[in-house]
Design a protein around this motif. Sequence first.
Motif, PDB file in Angstrom:
ATOM      1  N   TRP A  29     -10.175   0.101 -23.124  1.00  8.95           N
ATOM      2  CA  TRP A  29      -9.431  -0.767 -21.780  1.00  8.95           C
ATOM      3  C   TRP A  29      -8.238  -0.438 -21.448  1.00  8.95           C
ATOM      4  N   ASN A  30      -7.357  -0.536 -22.558  1.00  7.38           N
ATOM      5  CA  ASN A  30      -5.999  -0.366 -22.539  1.00  7.38           C
ATOM      6  C   ASN A  30      -5.475   1.053 -21.934  1.00  7.38           C
ATOM      7  N   ALA A  31      -6.351   1.887 -22.624  1.00  6.59           N
ATOM      8  CA  ALA A  31      -5.992   3.333 -22.158  1.00  6.59           C
ATOM      9  C   ALA A  31      -6.317   3.637 -20.518  1.00  6.59           C
ATOM     10  N   VAL A  32      -7.080   2.824 -20.208  1.00  4.35           N
ATOM     11  CA  VAL A  32      -7.280   2.974 -18.577  1.00  4.35           C
ATOM     12  C   VAL A  32      -6.154   2.239 -17.762  1.00  4.35           C
ATOM     13  N   MET A  33      -6.192   1.022 -18.142  1.00  3.55           N
ATOM     14  CA  MET A  33      -5.416   0.208 -17.458  1.00  3.55           C
ATOM     15  C   MET A  33      -3.720   0.552 -17.503  1.00  3.55           C
ATOM     16  N   ARG A  34      -3.359   1.169 -18.578  1.00  5.48           N
ATOM     17  CA  ARG A  34      -1.867   1.205 -18.877  1.00  5.48           C
ATOM     18  C   ARG A  34      -1.517   2.454 -17.670  1.00  5.48           C
ATOM     19  N   ILE A  35      -2.719   3.178 -17.122  1.00  7.84           N
ATOM     20  CA  ILE A  35      -2.246   4.116 -16.076  1.00  7.84           C
ATOM     21  C   ILE A  35      -2.605   3.542 -14.522  1.00  7.84           C
ATOM     22  N   ALA A  36      -3.670   2.864 -14.712  1.00  6.32           N
ATOM     23  CA  ALA A  36      -4.008   2.296 -13.290  1.00  6.32           C
ATOM     24  C   ALA A  36      -3.277   1.477 -12.776  1.00  6.32           C
ATOM     25  N   LEU A  37      -2.648   0.436 -13.646  1.00  8.66           N
ATOM     26  CA  LEU A  37      -1.754  -0.759 -13.185  1.00  8.66           C
ATOM     27  C   LEU A  37      -0.283  -0.232 -12.721  1.00  8.66           C
ATOM     28  N   PRO A  38       0.174   0.971 -13.331  1.00 12.40           N
ATOM     29  CA  PRO A  38       1.565   1.318 -12.703  1.00 12.40           C
ATOM     30  C   PRO A  38       1.134   2.064 -11.534  1.00 12.40           C
ATOM     31  N   VAL A  39      -0.071   2.634 -11.258  1.00  9.39           N
ATOM     32  CA  VAL A  39      -0.235   3.535 -10.120  1.00  9.39           C
ATOM     33  C   VAL A  39      -0.492   2.545  -8.904  1.00  9.39           C
ATOM     34  N   LEU A  40      -1.220   1.350  -9.328  1.00 12.58           N
ATOM     35  CA  LEU A  40      -1.407   0.377  -8.135  1.00 12.58           C
ATOM     36  C   LEU A  40      -0.104  -0.416  -7.740  1.00 12.58           C
ATOM     37  N   THR A  41       0.711  -0.703  -8.815  1.00 11.35           N
ATOM     38  CA  THR A  41       1.998  -1.154  -8.571  1.00 11.35           C
ATOM     39  C   THR A  41       2.981  -0.040  -7.722  1.00 11.35           C
ATOM     40  N   LEU A  42       2.851   0.993  -8.030  1.00 12.85           N
ATOM     41  CA  LEU A  42       3.614   2.051  -7.210  1.00 12.85           C
ATOM     42  C   LEU A  42       3.075   2.207  -5.733  1.00 12.85           C
ATOM     43  N   MET A  43       1.774   1.971  -5.503  1.00  9.00           N
ATOM     44  CA  MET A  43       1.148   2.015  -4.218  1.00  9.00           C
ATOM     45  C   MET A  43       1.407   0.853  -3.359  1.00  9.00           C
ATOM     46  N   LEU A  44       1.460  -0.405  -4.102  1.00 13.59           N
ATOM     47  CA  LEU A  44       1.937  -1.609  -3.293  1.00 13.59           C
ATOM     48  C   LEU A  44       3.468  -1.640  -2.977  1.00 13.59           C
ATOM     49  N   ALA A  45       4.310  -0.926  -3.729  1.00 13.69           N
ATOM     50  CA  ALA A  45       5.457  -1.066  -3.578  1.00 13.69           C
ATOM     51  C   ALA A  45       5.728   0.200  -2.360  1.00 13.69           C
ATOM     52  N   MET A  46       5.227   1.229  -1.976  1.00 16.39           N
ATOM     53  CA  MET A  46       5.265   2.371  -1.069  1.00 16.39           C
ATOM     54  C   MET A  46       4.720   1.643   0.161  1.00 16.39           C
ATOM     55  N   ILE A  47       3.733   0.867   0.173  1.00 17.08           N
ATOM     56  CA  ILE A  47       3.316  -0.093   1.356  1.00 17.08           C
ATOM     57  C   ILE A  47       4.425  -0.704   1.766  1.00 17.08           C
ATOM     58  N   PHE A  48       4.764  -1.461   1.086  1.00 17.07           N
ATOM     59  CA  PHE A  48       5.963  -2.293   1.404  1.00 17.07           C
ATOM     60  C   PHE A  48       7.226  -1.801   2.012  1.00 17.07           C
ATOM     61  N   LEU A  49       7.371  -0.471   1.295  1.00 22.28           N
ATOM     62  CA  LEU A  49       8.746  -0.074   1.937  1.00 22.28           C
ATOM     63  C   LEU A  49       8.273   0.564   3.059  1.00 22.28           C
ATOM     64  N   LEU A  50       7.350   1.083   3.428  1.00 17.51           N
ATOM     65  CA  LEU A  50       6.985   1.883   4.693  1.00 17.51           C
ATOM     66  C   LEU A  50       6.842   0.817   5.763  1.00 17.51           C
ATOM     67  N   GLU A  51       6.435  -0.294   5.421  1.00 20.33           N
ATOM     68  CA  GLU A  51       6.302  -1.367   6.548  1.00 20.33           C
ATOM     69  C   GLU A  51       7.525  -1.900   6.820  1.00 20.33           C
ATOM     70  N   LEU A  52       8.726  -1.843   5.635  1.00 18.56           N
ATOM     71  CA  LEU A  52       9.894  -2.666   6.095  1.00 18.56           C
ATOM     72  C   LEU A  52      10.759  -1.211   6.972  1.00 18.56           C
ATOM     73  N   LEU A  53      10.305  -0.083   6.792  1.00 18.34           N
ATOM     74  CA  LEU A  53      11.011   1.049   7.706  1.00 18.34           C
ATOM     75  C   LEU A  53      10.572   1.109   9.105  1.00 18.34           C
ATOM     76  N   LEU A  54       9.365   0.827   9.104  1.00 21.35           N
ATOM     77  CA  LEU A  54       8.692   1.011  10.403  1.00 21.35           C
ATOM     78  C   LEU A  54       8.784  -0.333  11.317  1.00 21.35           C
ATOM     79  N   GLY A  55       8.488  -1.589  10.677  1.00 21.48           N
ATOM     80  CA  GLY A  55       8.332  -2.717  11.472  1.00 21.48           C
ATOM     81  C   GLY A  55       9.445  -3.671  11.061  1.00 21.48           C
ATOM     82  N   GLY A  56      10.269  -3.604  10.053  1.00 17.68           N
ATOM     83  CA  GLY A  56      11.348  -4.395   9.614  1.00 17.68           C
ATOM     84  C   GLY A  56      10.847  -5.738   8.990  1.00 17.68           C
ATOM     85  N   LEU A  57      11.452  -6.666   9.063  1.00 21.23           N
ATOM     86  CA  LEU A  57      11.235  -7.974   8.157  1.00 21.23           C
ATOM     87  C   LEU A  57       9.858  -8.542   8.849  1.00 21.23           C
TER      88      LEU A  57
END
Length: 291
Positions: A49-77
């Motif tokens: 389980w750890n072998a999968v989640m230690r790859i999936a969780l950082p990818v999910l976190t990175l995707m979430l950060a990119m979504i917030f960054l794009l929304e901040l650049l396009l729509g502001g606060l």
Amino acid sequence: MPLTSYCKKCACDMPVGDVCPQCGGKLPASSVRLAWCIEHTPLRDWMCWNAVMRIALPVLTLMLAMIFLLELLLGGLTGVERLLTGGLFPTLAGLALGALALLLLIFMLQGDDLLDCVIDSAGLHVQQYLPQPTALKLLLRLRSPQLLQQADESGLLLAGSREIPWKEIRRVQLWPEKGIILLYAPAWWQRLAIQCTRETWLDALGFIRDKIGKRKDVILPPECVQTAPPRPKKAKPARTKQLTIDDVPPQPIPPEEVPPAPDWTQDEQPGDFTPLGDVLDELRQGQDGQP
């Protein structure tokens, strides 16, 4: 007999010794190895389980950060606030639960396997064997179904292998409750997790202690650090006490030297010395010559 000496000529393990009991060949010290085999169930193995989640969780976190960054650049606060109050987090939670359910199904369909673990002078090795291989089991392990042709007569198939040389290890962690040794290369990335039995746990730690226990570039637990034997203390020379005049005991005064007694047996006499016999003869002659 987990600790053995491997004879290359006989291609089998022999009791630890200097000579092979079958062929009579020499067994060098590098032939000593620790080998054992255990049954493995991926569904109940936390490291799978750890072998999968230690790859999936950082990818999910990175995707979430990119979504917030794009929304901040396009729509502001305002866009970020709308994103937080919307259905983003319920959607992500649903995706995460679906991924866990899929992962659970995959581990269940993979079935049990056998792990052949070896620790030798080269490093640590783990080979995974499937006792009853099928095309589905190979696909779920990301292996080609064509490997089924390589199964032996008993139906045992080598599905994969992992290894790590001693020189590449940069960190070691122990999980005594589960009997698992975690090996990292580099120090922030888990490269291999090897599961030991009760009989091989102490021997495995001894192998690690002998091979990398003295290295300063490896982070080791206290059980794997090889401590140098205490050096014998050199005997310090005894300090000589400086004598003072008060410490010197009184010495007896030597007697005066007595001059040696004269040798009266010498033939040569001093010139002013007259023998007593001559004196008596002169006295008798004088008395005889008186009138």
